[in-house]
Each structure stands twice: as C-alpha cells, then as structure tokens.
Design an enzyme around this catalytic site. Sequence first.
Site, PDB file in Angstrom:
ATOM      1  N   VAL A 120       0.838  -1.290   0.014  1.00 11.55           N
ATOM      2  CA  VAL A 120       0.005   0.076  -0.039  1.00 11.55           C
ATOM      3  C   VAL A 120       0.846   1.281  -0.150  1.00 11.55           C
ATOM      4  O   VAL A 120       0.748   2.210  -0.844  1.00 11.55           O
ATOM      5  CB  VAL A 120      -0.945  -0.091   1.165  1.00 11.55           C
ATOM      6  CG1 VAL A 120      -1.539   1.119   1.306  1.00 11.55           C
ATOM      7  CG2 VAL A 120      -1.891  -1.148   1.123  1.00 11.55           C
ATOM      8  N   GLU A 140      13.326   4.027   5.178  1.00  8.09           N
ATOM      9  CA  GLU A 140      13.994   2.869   5.496  1.00  8.09           C
ATOM     10  C   GLU A 140      14.467   2.167   4.104  1.00  8.09           C
ATOM     11  O   GLU A 140      15.613   2.256   3.641  1.00  8.09           O
ATOM     12  CB  GLU A 140      13.062   2.085   6.411  1.00  8.09           C
ATOM     13  CG  GLU A 140      12.718   2.623   7.636  1.00  8.09           C
ATOM     14  CD  GLU A 140      11.644   1.752   8.304  1.00  8.09           C
ATOM     15  OE1 GLU A 140      11.555   1.838   9.368  1.00  8.09           O
ATOM     16  OE2 GLU A 140      11.005   1.138   7.615  1.00  8.09           O
ATOM     17  N   ASN A 178       3.328  -8.242  11.595  1.00  7.16           N
ATOM     18  CA  ASN A 178       4.862  -7.993  11.425  1.00  7.16           C
ATOM     19  C   ASN A 178       5.399  -7.298  12.504  1.00  7.16           C
ATOM     20  O   ASN A 178       6.605  -8.029  12.866  1.00  7.16           O
ATOM     21  CB  ASN A 178       5.133  -7.349  10.009  1.00  7.16           C
ATOM     22  CG  ASN A 178       4.523  -8.023   9.067  1.00  7.16           C
ATOM     23  OD1 ASN A 178       4.218  -9.283   8.684  1.00  7.16           O
ATOM     24  ND2 ASN A 178       3.662  -7.149   7.982  1.00  7.16           N
TER      25      ASN A 178
END
Lengths: 505, 505
Positions: free
Chosen positions: B270, B291, B381
């Site tokens: 997304v 990141e 996650n």
Amino acid sequence: MDKQVIKRLRHPDLQTRIVSADEAASWIQDGMTLGLSGFTRAGDAKAVPMSLVERAKTEAFKVNIFTGASLGFDLDKMMAEAGIVHKRLPFQADASMRKKINEGALYFVDQHLSHTAELIRGHVLGAIDYAIVEAVAVTEEGLIIPATSVGNSSIFIEKAENVIIELNLAQPAALEGLHDIYSAEEQGMRDPIPLTSVDQRIGEPGIRVDLSKVKGIVVTEALDSPSTIVPPDTETAQMAAHLIDFFRSEVQAGRLTNSLAPLQSGIGSVANAVLHGLIDSEFEDLDIYSEVLQDAVFDLFDHGKIRFASGCSITLSEEKMQEVYANLDKYQDRLVLRPQEISNHPELIRRLGLLSINTALEADIYGNINSTHVSGTKMMNGIGGSGDFARNCRIAIFVTKSTAKNGAISSIVPFASHVDHTEHDVDVLVTEQGYADLRGLAPRERALIIIEKCAHPMYKNQLLDYFEEASARGGHTPHILEKALSWHTRLADTGTMFEEAAVIG
Amino acid sequence: MDKQVIKRLRHPDLQTRIVSADEAASWIQDGMTLGLSGFTRAGDAKAVPMSLVERAKTEAFKVNIFTGASLGFDLDKMMAEAGIVHKRLPFQADASMRKKINEGALYFVDQHLSHTAELIRGHVLGAIDYAIVEAVAVTEEGLIIPATSVGNSSIFIEKAENVIIELNLAQPAALEGLHDIYSAEEQGMRDPIPLTSVDQRIGEPGIRVDLSKVKGIVVTEALDSPSTIVPPDTETAQMAAHLIDFFRSEVQAGRLTNSLAPLQSGIGSVANAVLHGLIDSEFEDLDIYSEVLQDAVFDLFDHGKIRFASGCSITLSEEKMQEVYANLDKYQDRLVLRPQEISNHPELIRRLGLLSINTALEADIYGNINSTHVSGTKMMNGIGGSGDFARNCRIAIFVTKSTAKNGAISSIVPFASHVDHTEHDVDVLVTEQGYADLRGLAPRERALIIIEKCAHPMYKNQLLDYFEEASARGGHTPHILEKALSWHTRLADTGTMFEEAAVIG
C-alpha cells in the site's frame, strides 16, 4: 514612573507603552488566538487573562488559548467557567476546565509538549493574534526576560502579530540570567542543535522581539501560584526505593555510573516524591534535564546531589518558593531555563540519553500506559512531555501506585482503557510493590513480571486468571476481547474492579 | 582462489579465512545470540542461517536472532519451523514465524527500528556472540562493504564477539560506494549527527571491523529474495490521489513547495503504491529519506521525479531488481544506504522535517492506529520504523483501505483493539474514500472528520451511532466501554463487523 519599573523596563521605547490590564484585554477580539506564557503554574501571564474573564461578564466572545502547559491563578478555571475558550492546547490541569472538556463544552488538543512550537512555526495551527507573556525585565536592547518559565513564550513572541508583556515586579529580578533562548530554523533548513551537555548555553539570555509588535506593557505584582504537590508518603518512598534498586542494578551491570545519566522527571506529586528519594541514595553529581523543576530538584541541590539542572520552568510549593527566591544566587550557576521545545526535543533527549520518570494513570499487563484518560474517556490533564521523553530517551520509567481509591481501582489492568505510551516505549514500571524491568522482553514475558513485581497482592490472582485464560487462546499479546475492558465496566457498575469470585474461587 | 573472490576480498589476511557455511554454522552454540544482516529481504546473511537450520535436523539448540528487519529466503520460516529461535527481534514478516509467535512458541520483541542499536550499544540486550553479515566486498584496508542493506550490520559488527562474513558474488559489485556508515558514540558522550540534507555523506563507505574478530568468510552466490509487493490497484490509486490532494492543499497554504519535504514511505504494497502515485503529480525534485527503497522509488527516479534517495535497504521485485542492477551507475550519485539507526533517527527525522507515510491495520474514530495486532492479539509483522517516524516527523500520514475481507472488516473502528500510534502522532489518515487532516483537532472533531472522510459508506452509520451514543455519555474521548470492542467480537462470532440492525433500524 515607578523606579522599579524603570529598572526592569530598560528599553526606552517601551516605557511609553504601559497600559492597564483592562485596556490590553480590550484589544482581544472574538475568535482570536492567544499565546499565553505559563508552564505548570510558573511564569503565566496573569493580569490580562483575568481582565478578559472580567470582560466576559458583559460580553460574549471566545478565543483559542495556547500556552506552554498548565496555568496557575485559577486562570484555566476562570476562563473555562466564563465560557470564553473555544480551543485549548497543549496541556491543562484544572478541575473545572477538565469538566468542561469532558462535557464537550470546549475543545482540548492534547499535544506532545515539544510539538506545539513546530506546529506554530509550520503555520499549521493558524496565526497567533496576541502573545501575552510574563517578563521580569526587558533589556536595553529589547530582549524580553521571562520569569519562572520559558515554555512556548519564545515561539509565541516570534510568530504572534502582537505582543503584550506583563512586567511582573514581584518575580525576583535575579531570575535574569537564568534563561537560555535558542530558536530553531524551519524544519529542513536547520542546523543540528549544538547542545551536548546539560549545562551548555546555546542561545541568548532573553527573547528577541520585533519591538513594533509590542502593543502594550502591563505592570503586575504577584508571585506564581504555589504548586499543589503533596509531600512524599510511605508508598512514594517505597517507589523511590525500588527505583534506586533499579538504578543500583544498572550500575552493577556497568550500564550506568554513580552519577547516573541526566534525569527527567514528570509533573506531579508522585514523580516529585520519587525524585526526592534520591537524597538518601549513593548517587551524586546528578544532572537534571527536565521540563519542570519541582521542589525535589532544589532539595537535591541542597543536599549536594546535583551538579546542574536544566528545565523549562520552576514550579515550587509556597515554602520552597520563599526559600529558593531568597537564595537564587546559590543556584544561579547551576541552573538554566530553556524553551520547552528544547527541554523536550527528541534530538537532545536521545543524544543526552535521559533517564525519564513519568507518571502513569494505569498500565496494562503488557506495559501499555494510560497517562490521561480515566476509564478511557475522561481527560485528566494531558500527555504533557511524557511522549517526547518516553519515545526518545535512554530508559523510559513509569511510576504509579498499584491501586487507587483505597483498592477499588487496580492501576494494573488487563487492557489499558486508553493508550498514551505503547509497550515499545515502556522500559521499566515501578509501583510501591516493586519494579519490572521490561527491556528486551516479549509481551508474554512482560505480563508475568508486571503481575509479579508491580500489581497489588489483592489483584494478582485476578490478573493471572485473565492472562492464563487469554494465553490459552493464543496471540502475541493474548487477550479475551469480551473481557478486556470488564475491569473498567465492573468499576462503573459496582464501584470496584475487584471480583469477589476470584477470592472465593 | 576464484578471481572474483580475490577481486572482492581485497584484504590479504582475510583470504585465508574462507570456510564453508556448514563449518561456520558449526561454531554456533546453544543459547548464543546472532546478529544477522538483512532488512526487508535485502542483504540478508543467507548461507550460514540455512546451514544452521540443516544442523537442527540432528541436534537440538536454540539461539536468539537479531536482525535489521525481516529476512528473505524463507529464513524466518525455516528457523521458526526448525524450532531454533528462542527470541527474535526487532521485526519479522513471515507467516510461519508469525504463527509460532502467536502460539507463544517463540518470543518476539517488537521494537522501534532505531532503538535496537542503542540497546546493543548500551549493553541492554546482552552480548552478540556472532555477527553474520552479507558483504559485496572487503576493501584493502578491511572495510566491510554491505550489500543491499545496512540495517543493524554496523552495530552488530562493532559489538559482536565474532564476525562471519558472507561474501556474496551474485550481489552487484557496483553496490560498493553506495553506503555511508556513521557510528554514534555512547549516549551522553556524543556529538550532534552532522547530517542536514538528504544527500549528505557523514561516514565511511564501509563498516570498520576489528579484523581479529573475523572468524570466517563464507562465499555465497544468490540474489536477494524479490519483494512480494503487489502492484497498485484501483483503491491504492485512489489513496494516492487523496494524498496528492492533501499535498496540494499544503502547497496552496504555503506550508510546502512543489518539491514537498523529504518523504519516508513504509514497507509494503500500500505504501509503495501510494508513493508510486506521485509519478502522475506535479511534484518534482523530490527527496526520499526512508528505510526501505522499494520499486516505487526507482519508478519515480525513472520518471525524473527524484533528486536524491537515502534509505537503509533496497528491496525490489524480481523485474525491478534486474532493471536496477543492470543500471546501477544511473542511480549511483543519487542514492545512499545508511544504518537503520541513522535512517530512522529521531534527531534527523525531526531536523529534516519528514513527510512520513506508513500503513495502518486499523484506526479508531479518534485516530489511534493499530499497525500490528489482528483483533488486538495476533501479531502480523511488527511496528517497524513507523514509530520512529510518526512521533518525530513533520507530518505523520497513515494509509489503509477502509475495509478488508470484502467488507467484513472495517479498518475504521470505534476503539482500536491495539494501539501502536496514539492520536498525538497521527496527523493525516488516508483511505480510498478520502483523507482526514487531524492536525490541531480535539478528539470529538477528529471522530466526525474521520467517519466522514475515511470510513467506508457501509460502516458510516454504524460508526456515527457509536460516536453519538458515546458522546451523550460525555468524556474528552467518548466511549461506551461495554461496546468498545464489540466490532471485533462480532467479527469473531459472525464473520463480519457489519451490524444488520444498523441498516434496518
């Protein structure tokens, strides 16, 4: 003109701008946004807000009130009751205002205390029509010298369209020299903040202002409202002892020295009492890098425990205020007051590696912290700076008594009814029962140690029952959703979180 | 020795230390802690962990696995299924490992991705026995050149007692020169991080290592596992359009220019799709400070939209990987990879004033975000870097589709079943329905705008009913505690959050 005024209002252009509080208040119009000095009852603009409340008796209007943090002098109470506040940010701590907030009668925006300045600088919160700030002096070159707090005053003065100065003759002139005003450039255009040690001065001794914006000077003469903190008690002494044990184990592990690391301590009685407990410890040469400097900081100074203290306000009890103000010279070389953006800046919190001690309202068994909302809905005061510190510090410590209301409320619950600090930001939890070191632990490990070390004995079985039933269902953070908030609903229904069955069964 | 190996393993002392993966794996003992390179499937140590899994077929042992973030090559799956993981941190994204975590079969510590390095540096997480890191080369002077990610490799190498290098001949040699390794001193003893612009280099091109710690070099030859992101769809295109509308309104308000501010974009389909949407916008000369650099970043490069991109890993689809690796020279001057402590550092996030785009699993009507726990219990996650960014950035944007499972789940709920990001850290919420700008709003204001702009039409009435009933009871953040989690329990009981009565009634 009064000699005292001339001595303190040293810029000649400004001496002609003295007005009454009523006159200054008459300039404020419906719909305006006011940036008031004041941080936890310290250095608040006093006279103009009071005149504004007075004006509300004969005239209907509303304004937005931005401050550093909470105000003294019952200003938040009076403004809330007069119905003149449309929006209030970033913090308050008044019972009457709290009631209005919880009724939905005024909008309260509960912000991280380091964020407000960025939002004003970035034009997100809209224009500030008047900055109204208390000062102990204005220098020859026009620097405004704040009183007992800096708070958001420097950004208010920089960005406001108009400035009103409350020159307070009762606040000690000796406060001049204590402040260090550093202004940040816009995000993306700024240099590193050069501060690398707690005692470093990086700015100017006062707040620079475009003098043409100064619309009026109101002369006042009243000390700050004294702090309302209650003295240490048996339970806070136990909490302090547990915290000292924790620090001691960090020293033994070679992770801290006997001078620890710069300490931040939150607002309020419990945090003050816990800090106070360090007097009787072996720790020394301590540095404080905090928001509010409360009684405990000066007690620690007087016991020779502190090397240097940096804060953004000084908030003292009546007794301590007299004592400190009479001896300000004693502290002057070891004290600095900074804007709250700097006292609470993530860059500095991380670099200095603070040990942060903040108060929790409740914690769940996994270490999520509610600092603000009673039973998930009713605002107490606000998150304050705790989020700036907990996310970015070296060790985030939260303190709370394990029960409240004579045991009817367990501060350790299965599921926090509101979360201000997630388990990722909670390193150590301290109650009068003990401390839980949660660093490097998974949720199921956290639950067991929190229940064992921190919960009150009367609630341990009830918590373990929940945890075991939840664990059997599975999950990284096991919960039984239909029971998760049952402790809070039981409290609402029966007046206690305590479940008789858990004792009998 | 293979010419390729000699060319890449340029420090003469190390050429004698080549061993097989099995031999290196045989050094690992039960109870050890391993620091593995790897960040979102990029640059992971591949061969030694695989040999370790093989060894587990004939021998029972457990190790702690620390990484940058998630691993590729089904390593997390294989290690979890082999039962060799005692504790895993700070992030994972594997279905099998997730299952084990949720069963309580292994401990997962879900950490802010910038925090792990501090906790290692501060000796909080215990000693790292072996750092096992992938490299594309070791220079003449012994600098280890990482591959497609830096992650936590530099702190692992600095602090580990032993180092194993996986020299990967399949990873492009041209990656050398892309990295910028900056090492921080201990907290309280460090200088400001000198980075003031996205393209600035502040460190060395590789990781400095005490060569006596290098126990072995394992030569490998396998590309990273390609990313599993799915391409943009209608809904993500709508979300991108809403985000662009928001950016446009910021430009119109004078708060941003057409080159915006440095962008951070979270892991996953997304966030990738939303970033991808900027291709068709008027925004240009964009900086990325993120990141993971996913496909969308290189798509934006190829469309001339990006001035410079800084990340801590490059994670690409198979197609994009081929394309990018064949043309690395095209990007080389406009790309840098840093340690995740630096890509996610609060000091830099605040200074640069990032626009952060991260994915939510669910949001409540007041703007609290759950990024990690399905129905409050089951880990997906992990929080990843979203907390580093959301707390400290300029504008914290969260994106989610308004429903999941064909409408059975509303991503907007009355009460988040788990909170990773509190309302204080959530500035803008975007769904395919629209965006809600929450800055400067009180909870009651937030609720109305979130329901209006972001909720799916089929759930709007249900949400409004809850909000109205709750508001009538009062509170700063109105809730009906006995119903707060009823949407999640209804989902568990009936398979949907949808309440028929709300349509009929």
